[in-house]
Design an enzyme around this catalytic site. Sequence first.
Site, PDB file in Angstrom:
ATOM      1  CG  ASN A   6      -8.369  -1.589  12.005  1.00  8.65           C
ATOM      2  OD1 ASN A   6      -7.560  -2.268  11.675  1.00  8.65           O
ATOM      3  ND2 ASN A   6      -8.925  -0.594  11.316  1.00  8.65           N
TER       4      ASN A   6
ATOM      5  CG  HIS B 174      -5.606  -2.380   8.822  1.00 12.94           C
ATOM      6  ND1 HIS B 174      -5.570  -0.972   9.024  1.00 12.94           N
ATOM      7  CD2 HIS B 174      -4.352  -2.789   9.183  1.00 12.94           C
ATOM      8  CE1 HIS B 174      -4.502  -0.502   9.274  1.00 12.94           C
ATOM      9  NE2 HIS B 174      -3.531  -1.718   9.310  1.00 12.94           N
TER      10      HIS B 174
ATOM     11  CD  GLU C  46      -8.474   0.834   7.866  1.00 12.99           C
ATOM     12  OE1 GLU C  46      -8.241  -0.068   8.470  1.00 12.99           O
ATOM     13  OE2 GLU C  46      -7.814   1.952   8.001  1.00 12.99           O
TER      14      GLU C  46
ATOM     15  CG  ASP D 232      -0.116  -0.573   2.479  1.00 12.20           C
ATOM     16  OD1 ASP D 232       0.961  -0.336   2.584  1.00 12.20           O
ATOM     17  OD2 ASP D 232      -1.067  -0.810   3.504  1.00 12.20           O
TER      18      ASP D 232
HETATM   19  P1  PGA Z   1       2.158  -1.299  12.399  1.00 13.27           P
HETATM   20  O1  PGA Z   1       1.272  -1.224  11.513  1.00 13.27           O
HETATM   21  O2  PGA Z   1       3.470  -2.230  11.946  1.00 13.27           O
HETATM   22  O3  PGA Z   1       3.127   0.158  12.281  1.00 13.27           O
HETATM   23  O4  PGA Z   1       1.988  -1.677  13.772  1.00 13.27           O
HETATM   24  C1  PGA Z   1       0.744  -2.544  10.899  1.00 13.27           C
HETATM   25  C2  PGA Z   1      -0.578  -2.412  10.076  1.00 13.27           C
HETATM   26  O5  PGA Z   1      -1.060  -1.661  10.234  1.00 13.27           O
HETATM   27  O6  PGA Z   1      -0.705  -3.307   9.165  1.00 13.27           O
END
Ligand code: PGA
Length: 255
Positions: free
Chosen positions: A136, A138, A143, A67
């Site tokens: 959450n 995701h 999301e 992404d």
């Molecule tokens: P993070 O993000 O590794 O910074 O916790 C993971 C994600 O949002 O998929």
Amino acid sequence: MRLVITDSYEQMGLEAANIVAGQIYLKPNSVLGLATGSTPVSMYERLVLVHRTVGLDFSEVTTFNLDEYIGMRPDNSQSYHYFMQENFFRHINIRQENVYIPDGMAEDTVAEGRRYEQLIAAKGGIDLQVLGIGQNAHIGFNEPDVKFAATTHKVELDEETIQANSRFFNDASEVPRYAISMGIKTIMMAEHVIMLANGKNKARAVYKALCGDVTPEAPASILQLHRDVTVIVDKEAASLLPADIHDIQIKNLCR
Ligand code: PGA
């Protein structure tokens, strides 16, 4: 589904790096799906070390990132293009023409999503996809929703994601509201998937992903239906999983 629980964040990165390195040794022209965020940093550090010490060769490897923020130029230090160069690509011998990341500056995000999917298909699909998981649940920037989004597409970020990612910015108002992300189908089409998580703030999401119902309200739960997933979590991220962890593995293997 295989589950590996590690004592530390560093150990989580080591286990993940071993799988990625093994993939490249077995198939030097592998297509990797890669993730940003703080979770995979220890994996990238380890892979850089393996490259430097025993010459793990990335010269034939192709990568597709999950992404990118919409409206973020590649040279912006908050962009995922920049993150990948700084944390990984500039330290290894990957060819820049083999690096693909969604274009957050694309005017037509539908066309960009289509282009990205076509590129992945033209390279023969993703051999090994690395994922983090959001608080959450995701994966990528898919999301929680009422349905699973299939292919690479524009997403509106959840308030929870914006708050979580605000730690990388001066404040939450600077976090982009939109991103372009591989879809759930894009991720599920990968031959092999590894999902990483560390820290107590990921425990609830890990529980939902592994033990909850398969639902688009917890996007990572779809991985229960993938034929070849390895989940690597530190003991804090695993802290809400039932003590008899083998039951989970059997349950998921039998689905
Ligand atoms: P993070 O993000 O590794 O910074 O916790 C993971 C994600 O949002 O998929």
